[in-house]
Write a protein that holds these residues in place. Structure first.
Motif, PDB file in Angstrom:
ATOM      1  N   SER A 170      62.091  59.003  18.309  1.00 60.90           N
ATOM      2  CA  SER A 170      61.634  60.390  18.193  1.00 60.90           C
ATOM      3  C   SER A 170      62.791  61.361  17.955  1.00 60.90           C
ATOM      4  O   SER A 170      62.586  62.471  17.481  1.00 60.90           O
ATOM      5  CB  SER A 170      60.881  60.801  19.466  1.00 60.90           C
ATOM      6  OG  SER A 170      61.726  60.674  20.609  1.00 60.90           O
ATOM      7  N   LEU A 171      64.016  60.937  18.282  1.00 65.26           N
ATOM      8  CA  LEU A 171      65.204  61.764  18.054  1.00 65.26           C
ATOM      9  C   LEU A 171      66.082  61.175  16.949  1.00 65.26           C
ATOM     10  O   LEU A 171      67.264  61.481  16.868  1.00 65.26           O
ATOM     11  CB  LEU A 171      66.010  61.891  19.351  1.00 65.26           C
ATOM     12  CG  LEU A 171      65.297  62.582  20.514  1.00 65.26           C
ATOM     13  CD1 LEU A 171      66.172  62.568  21.764  1.00 65.26           C
ATOM     14  CD2 LEU A 171      64.914  64.014  20.157  1.00 65.26           C
ATOM     15  N   ASP A 172      65.483  60.343  16.121  1.00 68.45           N
ATOM     16  CA  ASP A 172      66.251  59.661  15.087  1.00 68.45           C
ATOM     17  C   ASP A 172      66.883  60.661  14.120  1.00 68.45           C
ATOM     18  O   ASP A 172      66.247  61.625  13.689  1.00 68.45           O
ATOM     19  CB  ASP A 172      65.340  58.705  14.300  1.00 68.45           C
ATOM     20  CG  ASP A 172      66.117  57.935  13.246  1.00 68.45           C
ATOM     21  OD1 ASP A 172      67.172  57.380  13.574  1.00 68.45           O
ATOM     22  OD2 ASP A 172      65.658  57.903  12.079  1.00 68.45           O
ATOM     23  N   LYS A 173      68.144  60.429  13.811  1.00 61.20           N
ATOM     24  CA  LYS A 173      68.865  61.264  12.863  1.00 61.20           C
ATOM     25  C   LYS A 173      69.877  60.403  12.134  1.00 61.20           C
ATOM     26  O   LYS A 173      70.701  59.743  12.773  1.00 61.20           O
ATOM     27  CB  LYS A 173      69.577  62.411  13.590  1.00 61.20           C
ATOM     28  CG  LYS A 173      70.402  63.315  12.665  1.00 61.20           C
ATOM     29  CD  LYS A 173      71.132  64.371  13.478  1.00 61.20           C
ATOM     30  CE  LYS A 173      72.005  65.237  12.581  1.00 61.20           C
ATOM     31  NZ  LYS A 173      72.766  66.238  13.358  1.00 61.20           N
ATOM     32  N   GLY A 214      79.615  53.381   8.118  1.00 59.31           N
ATOM     33  CA  GLY A 214      78.940  52.192   8.628  1.00 59.31           C
ATOM     34  C   GLY A 214      77.518  52.089   8.123  1.00 59.31           C
ATOM     35  O   GLY A 214      77.029  52.961   7.403  1.00 59.31           O
ATOM     36  N   ALA A 215      76.849  51.012   8.508  1.00 55.91           N
ATOM     37  CA  ALA A 215      75.487  50.740   8.068  1.00 55.91           C
ATOM     38  C   ALA A 215      74.467  51.312   9.048  1.00 55.91           C
ATOM     39  O   ALA A 215      74.777  51.560  10.219  1.00 55.91           O
ATOM     40  CB  ALA A 215      75.281  49.230   7.936  1.00 55.91           C
ATOM     41  N   THR A 216      73.265  51.502   8.575  1.00 57.35           N
ATOM     42  CA  THR A 216      72.181  51.948   9.444  1.00 57.35           C
ATOM     43  C   THR A 216      72.024  50.989  10.627  1.00 57.35           C
ATOM     44  O   THR A 216      71.927  49.777  10.446  1.00 57.35           O
ATOM     45  CB  THR A 216      70.853  52.006   8.666  1.00 57.35           C
ATOM     46  OG1 THR A 216      70.967  52.978   7.620  1.00 57.35           O
ATOM     47  CG2 THR A 216      69.697  52.373   9.579  1.00 57.35           C
ATOM     48  N   GLY A 217      72.034  51.554  11.829  1.00 56.02           N
ATOM     49  CA  GLY A 217      71.895  50.735  13.022  1.00 56.02           C
ATOM     50  C   GLY A 217      73.155  50.016  13.442  1.00 56.02           C
ATOM     51  O   GLY A 217      73.136  49.244  14.413  1.00 56.02           O
ATOM     52  N   GLY A 218      74.264  50.258  12.746  1.00 57.43           N
ATOM     53  CA  GLY A 218      75.502  49.544  13.025  1.00 57.43           C
ATOM     54  C   GLY A 218      76.411  50.277  13.991  1.00 57.43           C
ATOM     55  O   GLY A 218      76.040  51.284  14.602  1.00 57.43           O
ATOM     56  N   HIS A 219      77.627  49.780  14.110  1.00 59.91           N
ATOM     57  CA  HIS A 219      78.585  50.298  15.079  1.00 59.91           C
ATOM     58  C   HIS A 219      78.907  51.765  14.825  1.00 59.91           C
ATOM     59  O   HIS A 219      79.200  52.510  15.772  1.00 59.91           O
ATOM     60  CB  HIS A 219      79.865  49.457  15.016  1.00 59.91           C
ATOM     61  CG  HIS A 219      80.923  49.894  15.978  1.00 59.91           C
ATOM     62  ND1 HIS A 219      80.767  49.821  17.346  1.00 59.91           N
ATOM     63  CD2 HIS A 219      82.170  50.417  15.782  1.00 59.91           C
ATOM     64  CE1 HIS A 219      81.859  50.267  17.954  1.00 59.91           C
ATOM     65  NE2 HIS A 219      82.721  50.642  17.018  1.00 59.91           N
ATOM     66  N   CYS A 220      78.866  52.210  13.582  1.00 58.00           N
ATOM     67  CA  CYS A 220      79.192  53.599  13.257  1.00 58.00           C
ATOM     68  C   CYS A 220      77.968  54.485  13.125  1.00 58.00           C
ATOM     69  O   CYS A 220      78.065  55.626  12.674  1.00 58.00           O
ATOM     70  CB  CYS A 220      80.030  53.654  11.978  1.00 58.00           C
ATOM     71  SG  CYS A 220      81.688  53.013  12.226  1.00 58.00           S
ATOM     72  N   ASP A 221      76.805  53.962  13.508  1.00 57.66           N
ATOM     73  CA  ASP A 221      75.595  54.767  13.596  1.00 57.66           C
ATOM     74  C   ASP A 221      75.389  55.112  15.071  1.00 57.66           C
ATOM     75  O   ASP A 221      76.097  54.604  15.942  1.00 57.66           O
ATOM     76  CB  ASP A 221      74.404  53.978  13.047  1.00 57.66           C
ATOM     77  CG  ASP A 221      73.226  54.866  12.671  1.00 57.66           C
ATOM     78  OD1 ASP A 221      73.331  56.101  12.841  1.00 57.66           O
ATOM     79  OD2 ASP A 221      72.195  54.334  12.224  1.00 57.66           O
ATOM     80  N   VAL A 280      75.708  54.382   5.334  1.00 58.53           N
ATOM     81  CA  VAL A 280      75.446  53.980   3.945  1.00 58.53           C
ATOM     82  C   VAL A 280      74.589  52.719   3.948  1.00 58.53           C
ATOM     83  O   VAL A 280      74.606  51.951   4.902  1.00 58.53           O
ATOM     84  CB  VAL A 280      76.756  53.725   3.167  1.00 58.53           C
ATOM     85  CG1 VAL A 280      77.612  54.978   3.133  1.00 58.53           C
ATOM     86  CG2 VAL A 280      77.538  52.565   3.768  1.00 58.53           C
ATOM     87  N   ASP A 281      73.857  52.520   2.848  1.00 58.21           N
ATOM     88  CA  ASP A 281      72.986  51.347   2.745  1.00 58.21           C
ATOM     89  C   ASP A 281      73.053  50.666   1.388  1.00 58.21           C
ATOM     90  O   ASP A 281      72.172  49.877   1.047  1.00 58.21           O
ATOM     91  CB  ASP A 281      71.532  51.749   3.049  1.00 58.21           C
ATOM     92  CG  ASP A 281      71.315  52.055   4.524  1.00 58.21           C
ATOM     93  OD1 ASP A 281      71.643  51.185   5.360  1.00 58.21           O
ATOM     94  OD2 ASP A 281      70.859  53.164   4.851  1.00 58.21           O
ATOM     95  N   SER A 282      74.083  50.969   0.621  1.00 57.26           N
ATOM     96  CA  SER A 282      74.254  50.320  -0.685  1.00 57.26           C
ATOM     97  C   SER A 282      75.670  50.583  -1.170  1.00 57.26           C
ATOM     98  O   SER A 282      76.337  51.512  -0.695  1.00 57.26           O
ATOM     99  CB  SER A 282      73.257  50.882  -1.699  1.00 57.26           C
ATOM    100  OG  SER A 282      73.603  52.224  -2.041  1.00 57.26           O
TER     101      SER A 282
END
Length: 429
Positions: free
Chosen positions: A177-180, A163-170, A186-188
């Motif tokens: 602060s806990l971003d991973k 999935g995409a950044t910030g999407g259903h599969c993220d 994927v983004d391309s």
């Protein structure tokens, strides 16, 4: 004299009956359903070899087998091919939703998957497509089942869903602060191709993507497109080159439309497909795999199991629309599959969807085919599963009664056979 003549006739018939030797087990029943023709075949004797595949199908009244062949006598039962659920999450629990899942260690979900696999097999589903799990847990389950360490269905694993950044599969449930970055984000198009190769490298046999938002992802629109046409096409092209099929989670019309154009093989959910997109799916022979039962469970349990109110509100918005789309797709002639999204509702209840499919426009035979011959075709496994035929795995489910008249009988099979062996079931039926 009549009795004597009849006795002589029986003796001659018995002596002249062929003896089957190339089998380790034989399954007999009142009849079996030929899903291709929709007709019953009476008095079957189905022989299965040491490799778990069917070696012959005969009339039980006209064939003999030696004492060295294990006999599974399912007298009075109707046999169907082992059922196939094309959309499950064996390493998920409907009973633990939302943030409650963070209370458990990572490997808890693998352990839970073992129990869910057994429940699924006991329910008559001898093959499943597991479309999304973390840590390659579904690959591990498949290896354990294939090695006979644990019991469960045949698994076609997807591992991580792309999935995409910030999407259903993220993972959108944690603060910055806990971003991973998730392993499958994927983004391309280039990212997407590389991710397919990585998943294939570690045991995925099908690729799952998240083309749109979803019900249980936070902070996104359930129907909003999240992967571009170019990214989806790159995934489909790469997967097909590796002889893998692709399933797309897609609720919104635009995402469904682009997934079809990209060459995606199956559309999961397909909730908001327009009439034009339905016709496009029919033209491209793209399968719709729609989970139209679980809305009942989601709305009935509400937030009691930890489901966020945001997700519940999305389900209230989309549930009925999905069923109406299913009805339109069936009427239009879109090829349809049986997929429940088990894990969103309790495992082992997979068979409850048959009645919903009939309620919303299918005949019982169409619903059964969606979970047998059609599913086998969509998997690319028509030589292995989906029918009771020579060369196929000896996977069968026994039903008391006529499922073509009462499809709800499939909710509680009388017996399950996998690879020619009777499954000792632990789940109450």
């Amino acid at each position: 004299m009549r009795r004597l003549a009849f006795a002589i006739l029986l003796s001659v018939t018995s002596l002249s009956a062929p003896v089957v030797a190339s089998a380790s087990s034989v399954i007999t029943a009142e009849r079996y359903l030929d899903v291709a023709t929709g007709k019953y075949v009476d008095h079957p004797a189905i022989f299965v070899g040491d490799d778990g595949r069917i070696t012959g199908v005969s009339d039980a009244r006209l064939v003999k087998w030696g004492s060295n062949i294990r006999h599974i006598d399912l007298a009075g039962q109707t046999l169907l091919p082992g059922l196939i659920d094309m959309h499950v999450h064996l390493t998920s629990l409907a009973e633990i939703g939302g943030y409650r899942g963070l209370q458990y260690t990572d490997n808890f979900w693998t352990a839970v998957g073992v129990a869910n696999a057994k429940k699924t097999l006991d329910a008559g589903f001898t093959t499943v497509r597991n479309v999304g799990s973390a840590n390659f847990d579904d690959v591990a389950l498949k290896q354990a089942i294939d090695g006979k360490w644990v019991e469960g269905p045949r698994i076609v694993p997807a591992a991580y869903a792309i999935g995409a950044t910030g999407g259903h599969c993220d993972d959108n449930s944690l603060p910055p602060s806990l971003d991973k970055k998730g392993p499958s984000v994927v983004d391309s198009p280039a990212d997407a191709r590389a991710k397919v190769r990585w998943l294939h490298k570690y045991g995925a046999e099908v690729i799952k993507i998240c083309a749109t938002g979803g019900v249980f992802s936070l902070g996104d629109s359930v129907g909003g497109q999240q992967l571009s046409l170019e990214e989806m096409k790159a995934i489909a092209d790469e997967a097909h080159m590796l002889h893998m099929k692709v399933a797309a989670h897609a609720h919104g019309d635009e995402g469904i439309h682009d997934a079809i154009l990209a060459g995606i093989d199956t559309i999961e959910h397909a909730s908001l497909a327009s009439d034009a997109t339905i016709q496009l799916a029919k033209l491209h022979k793209t399968w719709f795999d729609m989970d139209i039962y679980n809305d009942d469970y989601i709305l009935a349990t509400g937030t009691s199991n930890g489901t966020e109110q945001e997700s519940l509100d999305k389900e209230k918005m989309i549930g009925l629309k999905q069923r109406q789309t299913f009805q339109r797709a069936v009427r239009a002639g879109v090829p349809m599959l049986f997929g429940t999204d088990a894990g969103i509702y309790p495992h082992g209840q997979n068979g409850r969807q048959f009645a919903k499919m009939v309620e919303w426009g299918m005949t019982p035979l169409q619903a059964i085919r969606a979970a047998t011959s059609s599913a086998a075709e969509a998997l690319g496994q028509t030589a292995d599963v989906g029918a009771i035929a020579v060369g196929h795995f000896g996977d069968m489910v026994a039903i008391t009664g006529d499922p073509l008249q009462n499809v709800r009988l499939l909710e509680a099979p009388a017996a399950v056979v996998k690879g020619g062996k009777l499954v000792e079931r632990s789940t109450p039926q």
